[in-house]
Scaffold this motif. Sequence first.
Motif, PDB file in Angstrom:
ATOM      1  N   PRO A  54      25.896  83.006  21.902  1.00 13.39           N
ATOM      2  CA  PRO A  54      27.024  82.142  22.253  1.00 13.39           C
ATOM      3  C   PRO A  54      26.787  81.392  23.570  1.00 13.39           C
ATOM      4  N   ILE A  55      27.241  80.141  23.613  1.00 13.76           N
ATOM      5  CA  ILE A  55      27.143  79.327  24.822  1.00 13.76           C
ATOM      6  C   ILE A  55      28.541  79.228  25.424  1.00 13.76           C
ATOM      7  N   LEU A  56      28.690  79.722  26.650  1.00 16.51           N
ATOM      8  CA  LEU A  56      30.012  79.756  27.274  1.00 16.51           C
ATOM      9  C   LEU A  56      30.408  78.412  27.862  1.00 16.51           C
ATOM     10  N   GLY A  57      29.445  77.643  28.315  1.00 15.43           N
ATOM     11  CA  GLY A  57      29.759  76.351  28.903  1.00 15.43           C
ATOM     12  C   GLY A  57      28.623  75.868  29.787  1.00 15.43           C
ATOM     13  N   LEU A  85      31.305  61.912  47.235  1.00 18.05           N
ATOM     14  CA  LEU A  85      30.352  60.846  46.946  1.00 18.05           C
ATOM     15  C   LEU A  85      29.411  61.328  45.849  1.00 18.05           C
ATOM     16  N   TYR A  86      29.194  60.499  44.827  1.00 17.18           N
ATOM     17  CA  TYR A  86      28.386  60.887  43.668  1.00 17.18           C
ATOM     18  C   TYR A  86      27.092  60.074  43.645  1.00 17.18           C
ATOM     19  N   PRO A  87      26.044  60.553  44.328  1.00 18.30           N
ATOM     20  CA  PRO A  87      24.802  59.775  44.423  1.00 18.30           C
ATOM     21  C   PRO A  87      24.082  59.585  43.086  1.00 18.30           C
ATOM     22  N   PHE A  88      24.290  60.488  42.127  1.00 16.92           N
ATOM     23  CA  PHE A  88      23.628  60.370  40.823  1.00 16.92           C
ATOM     24  C   PHE A  88      24.567  59.853  39.739  1.00 16.92           C
ATOM     25  N   GLY A  89      25.759  59.428  40.114  1.00 14.84           N
ATOM     26  CA  GLY A  89      26.729  58.991  39.116  1.00 14.84           C
ATOM     27  C   GLY A  89      27.649  60.130  38.733  1.00 14.84           C
ATOM     28  N   GLN A  90      28.775  59.786  38.173  1.00 17.21           N
ATOM     29  CA  GLN A  90      29.800  60.775  37.855  1.00 17.21           C
ATOM     30  C   GLN A  90      29.995  60.886  36.347  1.00 17.21           C
ATOM     31  N   GLY A  91      30.186  62.132  35.864  1.00 19.33           N
ATOM     32  CA  GLY A  91      30.585  62.349  34.487  1.00 19.33           C
ATOM     33  C   GLY A  91      29.471  62.501  33.476  1.00 19.33           C
ATOM     34  N   LYS A  92      28.202  62.468  33.901  1.00 16.21           N
ATOM     35  CA  LYS A  92      27.098  62.524  32.929  1.00 16.21           C
ATOM     36  C   LYS A  92      27.002  63.895  32.264  1.00 16.21           C
ATOM     37  N   THR A  93      27.102  64.957  33.060  1.00 14.80           N
ATOM     38  CA  THR A  93      27.037  66.300  32.489  1.00 14.80           C
ATOM     39  C   THR A  93      28.264  66.575  31.633  1.00 14.80           C
ATOM     40  N   ALA A  94      29.426  66.117  32.093  1.00  7.09           N
ATOM     41  CA  ALA A  94      30.649  66.305  31.313  1.00  7.09           C
ATOM     42  C   ALA A  94      30.528  65.633  29.946  1.00  7.09           C
ATOM     43  N   GLU A  95      29.913  64.449  29.937  1.00  9.17           N
ATOM     44  CA  GLU A  95      29.718  63.740  28.669  1.00  9.17           C
ATOM     45  C   GLU A  95      28.787  64.508  27.745  1.00  9.17           C
ATOM     46  N   ALA A  96      27.698  65.038  28.312  1.00  8.52           N
ATOM     47  CA  ALA A  96      26.765  65.831  27.510  1.00  8.52           C
ATOM     48  C   ALA A  96      27.440  67.090  26.983  1.00  8.52           C
ATOM     49  N   ALA A  97      28.277  67.726  27.809  1.00 14.85           N
ATOM     50  CA  ALA A  97      28.986  68.931  27.375  1.00 14.85           C
ATOM     51  C   ALA A  97      29.956  68.616  26.240  1.00 14.85           C
TER      52      ALA A  97
END
Length: 273
Positions: free
Chosen positions: A197-200, A217-229
């Motif tokens: 099982p993958i918890l998150g 401050l988001y030097p690598f951009g915001q929301g990329k991991t959330a989108e992948a999740a």
Amino acid sequence: MSECTHDCATCGESCGERQAPQSLLKEHHPSARVGKVYGIVSGKGGVGKSMTTCQLAVTMRRRDHAVGVLDADVTGPSIPKAFGLHGQATGAEDHLDPMLTRTGIQVMSTNLLLQDETDPVIWRGPVISGVVQQFWTDVLWNCDYLFVDMPPGTGDVALSVFQSIPLDGIIVVASPQDLVSMVVEKAVKMAEMMEVPILGVVENMSYLSCPDCGKKLYPFGQGKTAEAARRHQLPLLAEMPMDPALAALTDAGDIESFQGAWLDHAADLLEGK
């Protein structure tokens, strides 16, 4: 009826000689006590998997749980340094004793077995996999939660952990760079293939806090991991900052003094399991 070749791939489903697949899971030491076991994984190195493991262990220990950390990153062990552990672990003929941190977190790592902690571990894959299995089968763990700091990627050692240690689930650690979606996908697919099982997902190095105004401050951009999740229907458990204070505590071997509640949601989830 033809003679059995002991190759089940060549015979029919009704063959009486067919053998059920044998589990490769190992039992922990008979004198050990282990509650839940969670792997902390990443699809690549350098994303802060060990940092996440340390902070999660500290967070659960602060909640009065007995906690252990099995450092399965055999060739790049960093857990002892973060906790300020030095010297060699002790044991007897039939077991190893984990070393205890200042707050009582149990740790086992290859760095605690070497004559000199700076010696490189130049071992082949089967030897490394065997050592990881021994950390599970030979160590006298006594914990409610055991966190396995997995090696990066999806190679021999990661496979050995998935096959030999009965994981209750995994947490995937990623960073917000462009490759994150592919990295998350690799780790997720391996866990699915191993039926764990993958918890998150935890995003590390998400942002910097301005020292003057506190703005994120988001030097690598915001929301990329959330989108992948979201693409894999997984919760985003935490967004952890790039914090110079954390780096300083790690270098000083004092990660147990970190301040921050970034992993509280992940800890709540584990306590509810």
